[in-house]
Design an enzyme around this catalytic site. Sequence first.
Site, PDB file in Angstrom:
ATOM      1  N   TRP A  12       0.830  -1.221   0.000  1.00 44.54           N
ATOM      2  CA  TRP A  12       0.000   0.000   0.000  1.00 44.54           C
ATOM      3  C   TRP A  12       0.861   1.265   0.000  1.00 44.54           C
ATOM      4  O   TRP A  12       0.329   2.367  -0.171  1.00 44.54           O
ATOM      5  CB  TRP A  12      -0.917  -0.007   1.220  1.00 44.54           C
ATOM      6  N   GLU A 165      11.666  -6.264  -9.271  1.00 42.68           N
ATOM      7  CA  GLU A 165      10.879  -5.070  -9.575  1.00 42.68           C
ATOM      8  C   GLU A 165      11.738  -4.089 -10.371  1.00 42.68           C
ATOM      9  O   GLU A 165      12.497  -3.306  -9.780  1.00 42.68           O
ATOM     10  CB  GLU A 165      10.438  -4.391  -8.283  1.00 42.68           C
ATOM     11  N   SER A 210       3.777  -2.379 -11.990  1.00 43.10           N
ATOM     12  CA  SER A 210       2.605  -2.149 -12.840  1.00 43.10           C
ATOM     13  C   SER A 210       1.813  -3.419 -13.150  1.00 43.10           C
ATOM     14  O   SER A 210       1.277  -3.564 -14.251  1.00 43.10           O
ATOM     15  CB  SER A 210       3.001  -1.420 -14.132  1.00 43.10           C
TER      16      SER A 210
END
Length: 247
Positions: A12, A165, A210
């Site tokens: 988050w 990532e 993404s």
Amino acid sequence: MTTPRPLIAGNWKMNGLAASLDEAIEVAGSVRPVDARVAICPPAVLIHRMSEALKGTSVLVGGQDAHWDDRGAFTGDVSAEMLADAGAQMVILGHSERRAAYRETDEIVARKVEAAVRAGLEPIVCVGETLAEREAGDTLDIVTRQVRGSLPPVLAGKPFSVAYEPVWAIGSGLTPTIDQIEEVHRAIRDTLEKMFGDHGRTIPILYGGSVKPSNAAEILHASEVGGALVGGASLKAQDFLAIIRAL
Ligand code: PEP
């Protein structure tokens, strides 16, 4: 060693207030635990409330960072022991936003991983190249070096995962091709096997950057992809659930 179920973890970041716990409760109410392990990593101040709200469900709760020491004069920081005490079971470490904004090196990340293991937390250790590094053809060297430098020997036999990532794919809407993802995941797998032997064959390698409902199936079914670390799309329960269901 048996291969763990895929892990889908939501990051988050610095988003979410008490009212956002409803999104986590909705995820926990709809998720089918047989398919994947699911975790949500809210801001540290929500960990206790989220772990209470999700008690008895299959959804795990994680932190987004932890200090390398257990306690002390580190104003504003939170230790792995504190995250565990608040109810966390996992922690993201070495996220590129922290590597960039707080100059976290592989050595610092490795010390944080040691602290997480001491606290009984399962680390998700992030690695990934910048766009300039990819364009210079250095991706595999950079990622391999990060894996070697960020994973301390204490992880041998412990549950943890690595998240690939690419920095340029985070929050940008851009994603690597499946071939590019598979090439890097293969290199990470080779490195993990060299470092951890048989255990290295079963460590989940997550993809992050993404991931959204429209691309999740393709990414999650790519070779050596053992789950996903999801930022923006984890904030809304229905999007996050759609990604989990794409497995
Ligand atoms: C992340 O920050 O870990 C991430 C994967 O973000 P996003 O999904 O928004 O690109």
